[in-house]
Design a protein around this motif. Structure first.
Motif, PDB file in Angstrom:
ATOM      1  N   VAL A   1      -8.434   2.670  -6.365  1.00 51.99           N
ATOM      2  CA  VAL A   1      -8.492   2.576  -5.308  1.00 51.99           C
ATOM      3  C   VAL A   1      -6.882   3.459  -4.739  1.00 51.99           C
ATOM      4  O   VAL A   1      -6.361   3.817  -4.018  1.00 51.99           O
TER       5      VAL A   1
ATOM      6  N   ALA B   1      -3.761  -2.555 -10.146  1.00 55.16           N
ATOM      7  CA  ALA B   1      -4.521  -1.810  -8.907  1.00 55.16           C
ATOM      8  C   ALA B   1      -5.912  -0.710 -10.582  1.00 55.16           C
ATOM      9  O   ALA B   1      -4.666  -0.713 -11.219  1.00 55.16           O
ATOM     10  N   ASP B   2      -6.059  -1.318  -9.024  1.00 56.27           N
ATOM     11  CA  ASP B   2      -7.292   0.178  -9.375  1.00 56.27           C
ATOM     12  C   ASP B   2      -6.643   1.699  -9.081  1.00 56.27           C
ATOM     13  O   ASP B   2      -6.653   1.694  -8.333  1.00 56.27           O
TER      14      ASP B   2
ATOM     15  N   GLU C   1       1.005  -1.061   0.073  1.00 54.42           N
ATOM     16  CA  GLU C   1       0.486   0.457   0.191  1.00 54.42           C
ATOM     17  C   GLU C   1       1.377   1.611  -0.036  1.00 54.42           C
ATOM     18  O   GLU C   1       1.885   1.572   0.952  1.00 54.42           O
TER      19      GLU C   1
END
Length: 144
Positions: A132, A128-129, A43
């Motif tokens: 997001v 990843a989107d 993240e």
């Protein structure tokens, strides 16, 4: 790719800089762009690139560009700690195919790390989107 190959102006980061490909931007100035890695290993995984240099690797970058990239990478690491509360930060930089480099435009990975979370391998978690990534980027930008 060889360490001495000519710069390819069609590489993905050059295309991002020209606005031909989208990116989730965290911070930028006239010389440097920080944006979210679309294949995050953790993240808040950010990439730091020069907007002015066509250096492909650490071996060919201009000293003043390298100094600026290092300073901004430090700011990105501090932003990750402040915004995400991570326990540590990995700074990674790869040179040449044999060194693990996949995009041939000099870049630094700033990867937030947590003691209780495993870091994924590059591309392991898939793409990843952007929806997001955007709120994470906003938190990082606020801490920049």
């Amino acid at each position: 790719m060889s360490l001495n190959a000519a710069y390819d102006p069609q590489n993905v980061f050059a295309r991002i800089l020209r606005g031909e490909l989208p990116s989730v931007r965290v911070w930028e100035d006239d010389a440097v762009l920080v944006f979210m890695d679309v294949f995050p290993q953790s993240e808040g995984h950010m990439l730091v690139i020069s907007k002015t240099s066509q250096a492909q690797t650490l071996l060919g970058v201009e000293p003043e560009v390298l100094a600026r990239l290092a300073t901004v990478s430090q700011r990105a690491a501090r932003a990750a700690v402040a915004a995400l509360g991570c326990d540590g930060v990995s700074l990674m930089q790869f040179n040449g195919t044999a060194g693990g480099q996949t995009v041939f435009h000099l870049h630094f990975h700033v990867i937030p790390r947590w003691a209780d979370r495993r870091m994924a391998g590059h591309g392991e978690a898939g793409m990843a989107d952007p929806a997001v990534l955007a709120p994470i980027a906003a938190r990082l930008a606020a801490a920049f």
